[in-house]
Scaffold this motif. Sequence first.
Motif, PDB file in Angstrom:
ATOM      1  N   ALA A 109       1.098  -1.355  -0.032  1.00 47.59           N
ATOM      2  CA  ALA A 109       0.119  -0.089   0.231  1.00 47.59           C
ATOM      3  C   ALA A 109       0.835   1.336   0.303  1.00 47.59           C
ATOM      4  CB  ALA A 109      -1.047   0.006   1.032  1.00 47.59           C
ATOM      5  N   ALA A 110       1.698   0.508   0.931  1.00 52.50           N
ATOM      6  CA  ALA A 110       2.615   2.751   0.909  1.00 52.50           C
ATOM      7  C   ALA A 110       3.777   2.652  -0.247  1.00 52.50           C
ATOM      8  CB  ALA A 110       3.779   2.479   2.044  1.00 52.50           C
ATOM      9  N   GLU A 111       3.945   1.415  -1.361  1.00 51.86           N
ATOM     10  CA  GLU A 111       4.418   1.732  -2.792  1.00 51.86           C
ATOM     11  C   GLU A 111       3.120   3.059  -3.219  1.00 51.86           C
ATOM     12  OE1 GLU A 111       7.051  -1.445  -3.749  1.00 51.86           O
ATOM     13  OE2 GLU A 111       6.012  -1.581  -6.097  1.00 51.86           O
ATOM     14  N   ARG A 112       2.079   2.158  -3.481  1.00 52.10           N
ATOM     15  CA  ARG A 112       1.030   2.496  -4.035  1.00 52.10           C
ATOM     16  C   ARG A 112       1.004   4.171  -3.906  1.00 52.10           C
ATOM     17  NH1 ARG A 112      -5.101   0.133  -5.520  1.00 52.10           N
ATOM     18  NH2 ARG A 112      -5.596   1.534  -6.919  1.00 52.10           N
ATOM     19  N   ILE A 113       0.921   4.687  -2.521  1.00 50.75           N
ATOM     20  CA  ILE A 113       0.700   5.879  -1.712  1.00 50.75           C
ATOM     21  C   ILE A 113       2.352   6.753  -2.349  1.00 50.75           C
ATOM     22  CG2 ILE A 113       1.289   7.329   0.358  1.00 50.75           C
ATOM     23  CD1 ILE A 113      -0.437   5.369   1.586  1.00 50.75           C
ATOM     24  N   ALA A 114       3.517   6.480  -2.468  1.00 42.47           N
ATOM     25  CA  ALA A 114       4.183   7.059  -2.692  1.00 42.47           C
ATOM     26  C   ALA A 114       4.169   7.080  -4.232  1.00 42.47           C
ATOM     27  CB  ALA A 114       5.907   6.255  -2.797  1.00 42.47           C
ATOM     28  N   ALA A 115       3.747   6.314  -5.354  1.00 44.92           N
ATOM     29  CA  ALA A 115       3.724   6.564  -6.503  1.00 44.92           C
ATOM     30  C   ALA A 115       3.162   7.623  -6.489  1.00 44.92           C
ATOM     31  CB  ALA A 115       3.395   5.190  -7.197  1.00 44.92           C
ATOM     32  N   ALA A 116       1.915   7.589  -6.754  1.00 51.02           N
ATOM     33  CA  ALA A 116       1.361   9.184  -6.174  1.00 51.02           C
ATOM     34  C   ALA A 116       1.570   9.925  -5.468  1.00 51.02           C
ATOM     35  CB  ALA A 116      -0.484   8.341  -5.604  1.00 51.02           C
ATOM     36  N   ASP A 117       2.368  10.328  -4.655  1.00 49.35           N
ATOM     37  CA  ASP A 117       3.184  11.318  -4.057  1.00 49.35           C
ATOM     38  C   ASP A 117       4.117  11.781  -5.201  1.00 49.35           C
ATOM     39  OD1 ASP A 117       1.916  11.296  -1.560  1.00 49.35           O
ATOM     40  OD2 ASP A 117       3.286   9.968  -1.195  1.00 49.35           O
ATOM     41  N   ILE A 118       4.914  10.368  -6.511  1.00 49.90           N
ATOM     42  CA  ILE A 118       6.130  11.303  -6.671  1.00 49.90           C
ATOM     43  C   ILE A 118       5.141  11.911  -8.283  1.00 49.90           C
ATOM     44  CG2 ILE A 118       8.089  10.162  -8.671  1.00 49.90           C
ATOM     45  CD1 ILE A 118       8.604  10.938  -5.512  1.00 49.90           C
ATOM     46  N   ALA A 119       4.200  11.228  -8.963  1.00 50.88           N
ATOM     47  CA  ALA A 119       3.421  11.888  -9.196  1.00 50.88           C
ATOM     48  C   ALA A 119       3.262  12.835  -9.288  1.00 50.88           C
ATOM     49  CB  ALA A 119       1.932  10.289 -10.212  1.00 50.88           C
ATOM     50  N   ALA A 120       2.296  13.433  -8.001  1.00 48.00           N
ATOM     51  CA  ALA A 120       1.900  14.890  -7.662  1.00 48.00           C
ATOM     52  C   ALA A 120       2.832  15.985  -8.250  1.00 48.00           C
ATOM     53  CB  ALA A 120       1.714  14.468  -6.499  1.00 48.00           C
ATOM     54  N   ILE A 121       4.229  15.334  -7.486  1.00 51.90           N
ATOM     55  CA  ILE A 121       5.231  16.142  -7.473  1.00 51.90           C
ATOM     56  C   ILE A 121       5.725  16.897  -8.529  1.00 51.90           C
ATOM     57  CG2 ILE A 121       7.428  16.732  -7.063  1.00 51.90           C
ATOM     58  CD1 ILE A 121       6.475  14.365  -4.781  1.00 51.90           C
ATOM     59  N   GLY A 122       5.746  14.974  -9.984  1.00 50.49           N
ATOM     60  CA  GLY A 122       6.369  15.886 -10.797  1.00 50.49           C
ATOM     61  C   GLY A 122       5.708  16.570 -12.415  1.00 50.49           C
ATOM     62  N   THR A 123       4.064  16.811 -11.178  1.00 52.54           N
ATOM     63  CA  THR A 123       3.188  17.779 -12.088  1.00 52.54           C
ATOM     64  C   THR A 123       3.672  19.492 -11.750  1.00 52.54           C
ATOM     65  OG1 THR A 123       1.415  17.809 -10.639  1.00 52.54           O
ATOM     66  CG2 THR A 123       1.069  16.479 -11.928  1.00 52.54           C
ATOM     67  N   ASP A 142      -8.039  10.260  -4.024  1.00 53.18           N
ATOM     68  CA  ASP A 142      -8.347   8.869  -4.780  1.00 53.18           C
ATOM     69  C   ASP A 142      -7.551   7.215  -4.225  1.00 53.18           C
ATOM     70  OD1 ASP A 142     -11.519   9.105  -4.638  1.00 53.18           O
ATOM     71  OD2 ASP A 142     -10.547  10.624  -5.970  1.00 53.18           O
ATOM     72  N   GLU A 143      -5.806   8.072  -4.919  1.00 60.98           N
ATOM     73  CA  GLU A 143      -4.891   6.441  -4.711  1.00 60.98           C
ATOM     74  C   GLU A 143      -4.446   6.213  -3.503  1.00 60.98           C
ATOM     75  OE1 GLU A 143      -2.756   4.475  -6.387  1.00 60.98           O
ATOM     76  OE2 GLU A 143      -4.693   5.168  -7.368  1.00 60.98           O
ATOM     77  N   TYR A 144      -4.990   7.562  -2.316  1.00 57.75           N
ATOM     78  CA  TYR A 144      -4.405   7.046  -0.731  1.00 57.75           C
ATOM     79  C   TYR A 144      -5.496   6.350  -0.048  1.00 57.75           C
ATOM     80  CZ  TYR A 144      -0.323  11.253  -0.439  1.00 57.75           C
ATOM     81  OH  TYR A 144       0.173  11.301   0.178  1.00 57.75           O
ATOM     82  N   ALA A 145      -6.946   6.325  -1.012  1.00 57.63           N
ATOM     83  CA  ALA A 145      -8.353   6.071  -0.022  1.00 57.63           C
ATOM     84  C   ALA A 145      -7.661   4.834  -0.345  1.00 57.63           C
ATOM     85  CB  ALA A 145      -9.288   6.460  -1.438  1.00 57.63           C
ATOM     86  N   ALA A 146      -7.615   4.263  -2.174  1.00 62.61           N
ATOM     87  CA  ALA A 146      -7.515   2.778  -2.652  1.00 62.61           C
ATOM     88  C   ALA A 146      -6.480   1.841  -1.699  1.00 62.61           C
ATOM     89  CB  ALA A 146      -7.379   2.528  -3.648  1.00 62.61           C
TER      90      ALA A 146
END
Lengths: 232, 232
Positions: A155-169, B150-154
């Motif tokens: 789950a942490a890996e999924r969260i971190a992927a979203a974090d890094i993607a958000a920073i990338g924008t 939504d990624e966090y929620a998942a």
Amino acid sequence: MRIGELSTRTAVPVPTIKYYLREGLLPAGERTSPNQAQYGDAHVRRLKLVRALLDVGKLSVAATREVLASVDSPDSTLHHTLGTAQIAITPPVTPDPDSPAWQQAYERSEAVIARRGWRLEPGNPARDLLTQLVLTYHDLGEGDMLCVLDEYAAAAERIAAADIAAIGTRAEVDSKVEGAVLGTVLGDTLIAALRRLAQEDASARTFGPVTGRTASTAKPAEAPTGEPAPAG
Amino acid sequence: MRIGELSTRTAVPVPTIKYYLREGLLPAGERTSPNQAQYGDAHVRRLKLVRALLDVGKLSVAATREVLASVDSPDSTLHHTLGTAQIAITPPVTPDPDSPAWQQAYERSEAVIARRGWRLEPGNPARDLLTQLVLTYHDLGEGDMLCVLDEYAAAAERIAAADIAAIGTRAEVDSKVEGAVLGTVLGDTLIAALRRLAQEDASARTFGPVTGRTASTAKPAEAPTGEPAPAG
């Protein structure tokens, strides 16, 4: 703007602003007379960041100063700058590598990391924090609850992927770093809140008063039972 | 055992134990003389739980007392008992339903919950906490970072499923509740630690000093480059 307006716009009292100025959390304003200084939008923004780190992130003044330094002086690479910021926002732990219990907890933590295939440099303080937590579960006789570790890591890996993607924008380096710091500090609590909501849902389905899975699709308690809801 | 041995076995100083006794965090021992009491293994276990809630969970003495009350008096159903414990370990937030900004943040939060299909009772304090955090992101001008919601929620749903499954493996109700409380409090920090490690890995792959995705599958820095590794 004068310090009074800075205070009004940020809802931070003037004495608190003066304290942050003394502590170096806020850069000095532009002096217009011996007793007056002018502040700009950058001060408003910085003041909000300071409050978020202190109040929401529960960071110390010293840790906040370190985080701000890493936001202000982006390092050779974004990856390195993010690392410096991350060190400042992670609670420090004193490792005890000579104790067999620490060694055992360390090996268990490293095994989780290895199973995810994460490639990490030695300096990440979250590594000691992870070991310390594994040790605490064991010390409390709650080691069986650690059966969740690999699921948490996934789950942490999924969260971190979203974090890094958000920073990338984001476009600018300092705005990337600021987003990463706030996203990490606020995000921890955001995830905790979502986890509690998801737990309620999962607990109702598993341990709820109405037996079995049927309960999960039942109408809410306030709806009239057995009667079709009135059409809009 | 006497209070001195209780202190030795738990590494909690005698004055601290006496403070916990006065505050009702630890049940009184069995009095054997006007100035002496005997303590048992249940006291050792309880003392460790108290320390975990105060030190690791950063709960207040009052919140710790509430959590212990819910552990000690299991309610009508396990689901309800877990709810009481959860309320005690979630930081309280004062909602501001009259402010348009709060309303907007509330609607955004509820939309996330609806998209996951979570069915929640009104009393869960994590709902206000979620709204407060969404509001804070916006207030800081960091609303774009909420694209992760939504990624966090998942991910939170996955974590919660593991939590409830872990509790389900325990036999006794009070041990289930104790596991749930500790698992929630310690688990928040465990997830934060794993998130930082996963972030380092993801950041290295995305922003690392070596360009592009190739870096993510490269050998660690200490390995000889361009040379095949010596066979086992």
